[in-house]
Design an enzyme around this catalytic site. Sequence first.
Site, PDB file in Angstrom:
ATOM      1  N   ARG A   1       2.719  -6.453   9.222  1.00  0.00           N
ATOM      2  CA  ARG A   1       2.032  -5.306   9.815  1.00  0.00           C
ATOM      3  C   ARG A   1       2.609  -4.925  11.175  1.00  0.00           C
ATOM      4  O   ARG A   1       2.692  -3.755  11.525  1.00  0.00           O
ATOM      5  CB  ARG A   1       0.529  -5.583   9.892  1.00  0.00           C
ATOM      6  CG  ARG A   1      -0.139  -5.425   8.512  1.00  0.00           C
ATOM      7  CD  ARG A   1      -1.519  -6.001   8.474  1.00  0.00           C
ATOM      8  NE  ARG A   1      -2.270  -5.614   7.288  1.00  0.00           N
ATOM      9  CZ  ARG A   1      -3.434  -6.175   6.938  1.00  0.00           C
ATOM     10  NH1 ARG A   1      -3.967  -7.129   7.682  1.00  0.00           N
ATOM     11  NH2 ARG A   1      -4.059  -5.774   5.849  1.00  0.00           N
TER      12      ARG A   1
ATOM     13  N   GLU B   1      -9.627 -10.865  -7.578  1.00  0.00           N
ATOM     14  CA  GLU B   1      -8.665  -9.767  -7.397  1.00  0.00           C
ATOM     15  C   GLU B   1      -7.473  -9.906  -8.343  1.00  0.00           C
ATOM     16  O   GLU B   1      -6.973  -8.906  -8.858  1.00  0.00           O
ATOM     17  CB  GLU B   1      -8.205  -9.730  -5.932  1.00  0.00           C
ATOM     18  CG  GLU B   1      -9.335  -9.305  -4.991  1.00  0.00           C
ATOM     19  CD  GLU B   1      -8.940  -9.323  -3.519  1.00  0.00           C
ATOM     20  OE1 GLU B   1      -9.805  -9.031  -2.678  1.00  0.00           O
ATOM     21  OE2 GLU B   1      -7.770  -9.626  -3.189  1.00  0.00           O
TER      22      GLU B   1
ATOM     23  N   HIS C   1      -2.144  -5.599   1.633  1.00  0.00           N
ATOM     24  CA  HIS C   1      -3.451  -6.251   1.472  1.00  0.00           C
ATOM     25  C   HIS C   1      -3.200  -7.677   1.016  1.00  0.00           C
ATOM     26  O   HIS C   1      -2.285  -7.922   0.234  1.00  0.00           O
ATOM     27  CB  HIS C   1      -4.287  -5.536   0.393  1.00  0.00           C
ATOM     28  CG  HIS C   1      -5.408  -6.385  -0.153  1.00  0.00           C
ATOM     29  ND1 HIS C   1      -6.653  -6.423   0.435  1.00  0.00           N
ATOM     30  CD2 HIS C   1      -5.458  -7.275  -1.178  1.00  0.00           C
ATOM     31  CE1 HIS C   1      -7.418  -7.293  -0.236  1.00  0.00           C
ATOM     32  NE2 HIS C   1      -6.710  -7.808  -1.220  1.00  0.00           N
TER      33      HIS C   1
ATOM     34  N   THR D   1      -5.270  -6.922  10.910  1.00  0.00           N
ATOM     35  CA  THR D   1      -5.586  -5.637  10.265  1.00  0.00           C
ATOM     36  C   THR D   1      -5.059  -4.468  11.096  1.00  0.00           C
ATOM     37  O   THR D   1      -4.470  -3.529  10.557  1.00  0.00           O
ATOM     38  CB  THR D   1      -7.126  -5.502  10.116  1.00  0.00           C
ATOM     39  OG1 THR D   1      -7.627  -6.685   9.499  1.00  0.00           O
ATOM     40  CG2 THR D   1      -7.490  -4.292   9.274  1.00  0.00           C
TER      41      THR D   1
ATOM     42  N   ASN E   1      -1.941   0.214   6.747  1.00  0.00           N
ATOM     43  CA  ASN E   1      -1.394  -1.024   7.305  1.00  0.00           C
ATOM     44  C   ASN E   1      -0.545  -1.814   6.303  1.00  0.00           C
ATOM     45  O   ASN E   1      -0.430  -3.025   6.383  1.00  0.00           O
ATOM     46  CB  ASN E   1      -2.500  -1.864   7.950  1.00  0.00           C
ATOM     47  CG  ASN E   1      -3.585  -2.274   6.969  1.00  0.00           C
ATOM     48  OD1 ASN E   1      -3.481  -2.010   5.768  1.00  0.00           O
ATOM     49  ND2 ASN E   1      -4.608  -2.937   7.466  1.00  0.00           N
TER      50      ASN E   1
ATOM     51  N   PHE F   1     -15.491   3.853   7.190  1.00  0.00           N
ATOM     52  CA  PHE F   1     -14.155   4.286   6.774  1.00  0.00           C
ATOM     53  C   PHE F   1     -13.944   4.203   5.265  1.00  0.00           C
ATOM     54  O   PHE F   1     -12.829   4.423   4.771  1.00  0.00           O
ATOM     55  CB  PHE F   1     -13.087   3.463   7.508  1.00  0.00           C
ATOM     56  CG  PHE F   1     -13.216   1.967   7.316  1.00  0.00           C
ATOM     57  CD1 PHE F   1     -12.737   1.340   6.181  1.00  0.00           C
ATOM     58  CD2 PHE F   1     -13.825   1.181   8.294  1.00  0.00           C
ATOM     59  CE1 PHE F   1     -12.842  -0.039   6.002  1.00  0.00           C
ATOM     60  CE2 PHE F   1     -13.948  -0.199   8.133  1.00  0.00           C
ATOM     61  CZ  PHE F   1     -13.459  -0.801   6.975  1.00  0.00           C
TER      62      PHE F   1
ATOM     63  N   LYS G   1       0.810  -1.220   0.000  1.00  0.00           N
ATOM     64  CA  LYS G   1       0.000   0.000   0.000  1.00  0.00           C
ATOM     65  C   LYS G   1       0.854   1.286   0.000  1.00  0.00           C
ATOM     66  O   LYS G   1       2.063   1.234   0.247  1.00  0.00           O
ATOM     67  CB  LYS G   1      -0.931  -0.039   1.224  1.00  0.00           C
ATOM     68  CG  LYS G   1      -1.931  -1.200   1.171  1.00  0.00           C
ATOM     69  CD  LYS G   1      -2.896  -1.170   2.365  1.00  0.00           C
ATOM     70  CE  LYS G   1      -3.886  -2.326   2.308  1.00  0.00           C
ATOM     71  NZ  LYS G   1      -4.863  -2.287   3.430  1.00  0.00           N
TER      72      LYS G   1
ATOM     73  N   TYR H   1     -12.519  -2.035  -3.519  1.00  0.00           N
ATOM     74  CA  TYR H   1     -12.976  -2.107  -2.133  1.00  0.00           C
ATOM     75  C   TYR H   1     -14.507  -2.064  -2.028  1.00  0.00           C
ATOM     76  O   TYR H   1     -15.039  -1.713  -0.971  1.00  0.00           O
ATOM     77  CB  TYR H   1     -12.340  -0.987  -1.307  1.00  0.00           C
ATOM     78  CG  TYR H   1     -10.939  -1.302  -0.809  1.00  0.00           C
ATOM     79  CD1 TYR H   1     -10.682  -2.467  -0.090  1.00  0.00           C
ATOM     80  CD2 TYR H   1      -9.878  -0.435  -1.030  1.00  0.00           C
ATOM     81  CE1 TYR H   1      -9.400  -2.765   0.383  1.00  0.00           C
ATOM     82  CE2 TYR H   1      -8.591  -0.719  -0.549  1.00  0.00           C
ATOM     83  CZ  TYR H   1      -8.363  -1.886   0.156  1.00  0.00           C
ATOM     84  OH  TYR H   1      -7.113  -2.169   0.636  1.00  0.00           O
TER      85      TYR H   1
ATOM     86  N   ARG I   1      -2.025 -14.308   4.699  1.00  0.00           N
ATOM     87  CA  ARG I   1      -2.769 -13.619   5.772  1.00  0.00           C
ATOM     88  C   ARG I   1      -1.995 -13.718   7.096  1.00  0.00           C
ATOM     89  O   ARG I   1      -1.924 -12.771   7.869  1.00  0.00           O
ATOM     90  CB  ARG I   1      -4.174 -14.227   5.945  1.00  0.00           C
ATOM     91  CG  ARG I   1      -5.084 -14.104   4.721  1.00  0.00           C
ATOM     92  CD  ARG I   1      -5.622 -12.729   4.482  1.00  0.00           C
ATOM     93  NE  ARG I   1      -6.484 -12.262   5.540  1.00  0.00           N
ATOM     94  CZ  ARG I   1      -7.156 -11.105   5.479  1.00  0.00           C
ATOM     95  NH1 ARG I   1      -7.059 -10.335   4.401  1.00  0.00           N
ATOM     96  NH2 ARG I   1      -7.902 -10.714   6.467  1.00  0.00           N
TER      97      ARG I   1
HETATM   98  P1  ATP Z   1      -7.001  -6.036   3.469  1.00  0.00           P
HETATM   99  O1  ATP Z   1      -8.354  -6.268   2.844  1.00  0.00           O
HETATM  100  O2  ATP Z   1      -6.412  -4.689   3.085  1.00  0.00           O
HETATM  101  O3  ATP Z   1      -6.069  -7.183   3.259  1.00  0.00           O
HETATM  102  P2  ATP Z   1      -8.015  -6.867   5.976  1.00  0.00           P
HETATM  103  O4  ATP Z   1      -8.657  -7.962   5.211  1.00  0.00           O
HETATM  104  O5  ATP Z   1      -7.101  -7.223   7.120  1.00  0.00           O
HETATM  105  O6  ATP Z   1      -7.166  -5.927   5.035  1.00  0.00           O
HETATM  106  P3  ATP Z   1     -10.544  -5.509   5.913  1.00  0.00           P
HETATM  107  O7  ATP Z   1     -11.532  -5.671   7.000  1.00  0.00           O
HETATM  108  O8  ATP Z   1     -10.764  -6.211   4.615  1.00  0.00           O
HETATM  109  O9  ATP Z   1      -9.104  -5.864   6.514  1.00  0.00           O
HETATM  110  O10 ATP Z   1     -10.399  -3.944   5.648  1.00  0.00           O
HETATM  111  C1  ATP Z   1      -9.814  -3.465   4.443  1.00  0.00           C
HETATM  112  C2  ATP Z   1      -8.917  -2.303   4.756  1.00  0.00           C
HETATM  113  O11 ATP Z   1      -9.715  -1.224   5.233  1.00  0.00           O
HETATM  114  C3  ATP Z   1      -7.896  -2.549   5.862  1.00  0.00           C
HETATM  115  O12 ATP Z   1      -6.730  -3.170   5.452  1.00  0.00           O
HETATM  116  C4  ATP Z   1      -7.623  -1.144   6.324  1.00  0.00           C
HETATM  117  O13 ATP Z   1      -6.717  -0.492   5.429  1.00  0.00           O
HETATM  118  C5  ATP Z   1      -8.991  -0.504   6.211  1.00  0.00           C
HETATM  119  N1  ATP Z   1      -9.730  -0.583   7.480  1.00  0.00           N
HETATM  120  C6  ATP Z   1     -10.297  -1.674   8.037  1.00  0.00           C
HETATM  121  N2  ATP Z   1     -10.886  -1.387   9.203  1.00  0.00           N
HETATM  122  C7  ATP Z   1     -10.687  -0.060   9.397  1.00  0.00           C
HETATM  123  C8  ATP Z   1     -11.057   0.860  10.414  1.00  0.00           C
HETATM  124  N3  ATP Z   1     -11.757   0.470  11.479  1.00  0.00           N
HETATM  125  N4  ATP Z   1     -10.669   2.145  10.270  1.00  0.00           N
HETATM  126  C9  ATP Z   1      -9.975   2.556   9.181  1.00  0.00           C
HETATM  127  N5  ATP Z   1      -9.605   1.741   8.178  1.00  0.00           N
HETATM  128  C10 ATP Z   1      -9.943   0.453   8.282  1.00  0.00           C
HETATM  129 MG    MG Z   2      -9.838  -7.622   3.426  1.00  0.00          MG
END
Ligand code: ATP
Ligand code: MG
Length: 138
Positions: free
Chosen positions: A102, A126, A115, A91, A112, A57, A9, A49, A85
């Site tokens: 992370r 994807e 992804h 996350t 973070n 968010f 990212k 997304y 993962r």
């Molecule tokens: P990713 O999809 O990026 O691999 P993830 O699967 O761990 O991450 P998701 O729940 O899919 O987490 O959320 C997607 C992305 O949205 C997160 O990686 C983070 O960048 C952002 N995000 C998630 N939760 C929050 C939050 N509470 N506040 C701000 N940003 C968030």
């Molecule tokens: Mg995710």
Amino acid sequence: MERTLSIIKPDATRRSITGKINSMIEEAGLCIIAQKRILLSELEAEEFYGVHKERPFFRDLVKFITSGPVVVQVLEAENAISLYRKTMGATNPKEAEVGTIREAHAESIEANSVHGSDSAENAIKEINFFFEEKEIVG
Ligand code: ATP
Ligand code: MG
């Protein structure tokens, strides 16, 4: 063999730590079989997304992921999806296990650093979103 989509990212490209992250990916046993540096448009980010569009968010997430270059990658290994993962960590970096990407590099729950696809179905979607088959050399 399984494939997963990874994104390094903008918080990570900005700090020039893509090489460090790639080392952690390779040390975990994941093979980088495709990679390119791109700038996502707002429309592409909203589509990518899309599952999060009702989340509070969402706007900030789109703004963040389009704020600078990202490196999109296809990773291959046995159980690549769950292995990556695990390698990424939780996350929220405050909850990420020691030794994960992370825990080592993320700035916040939003910025973070990486992804990774969360299911076999999403991995295929994807990967197809960013790559043509001829760009992937396994
Ligand atoms: P990713 O999809 O990026 O691999 P993830 O699967 O761990 O991450 P998701 O729940 O899919 O987490 O959320 C997607 C992305 O949205 C997160 O990686 C983070 O960048 C952002 N995000 C998630 N939760 C929050 C939050 N509470 N506040 C701000 N940003 C968030
Ligand atoms: Mg995710």
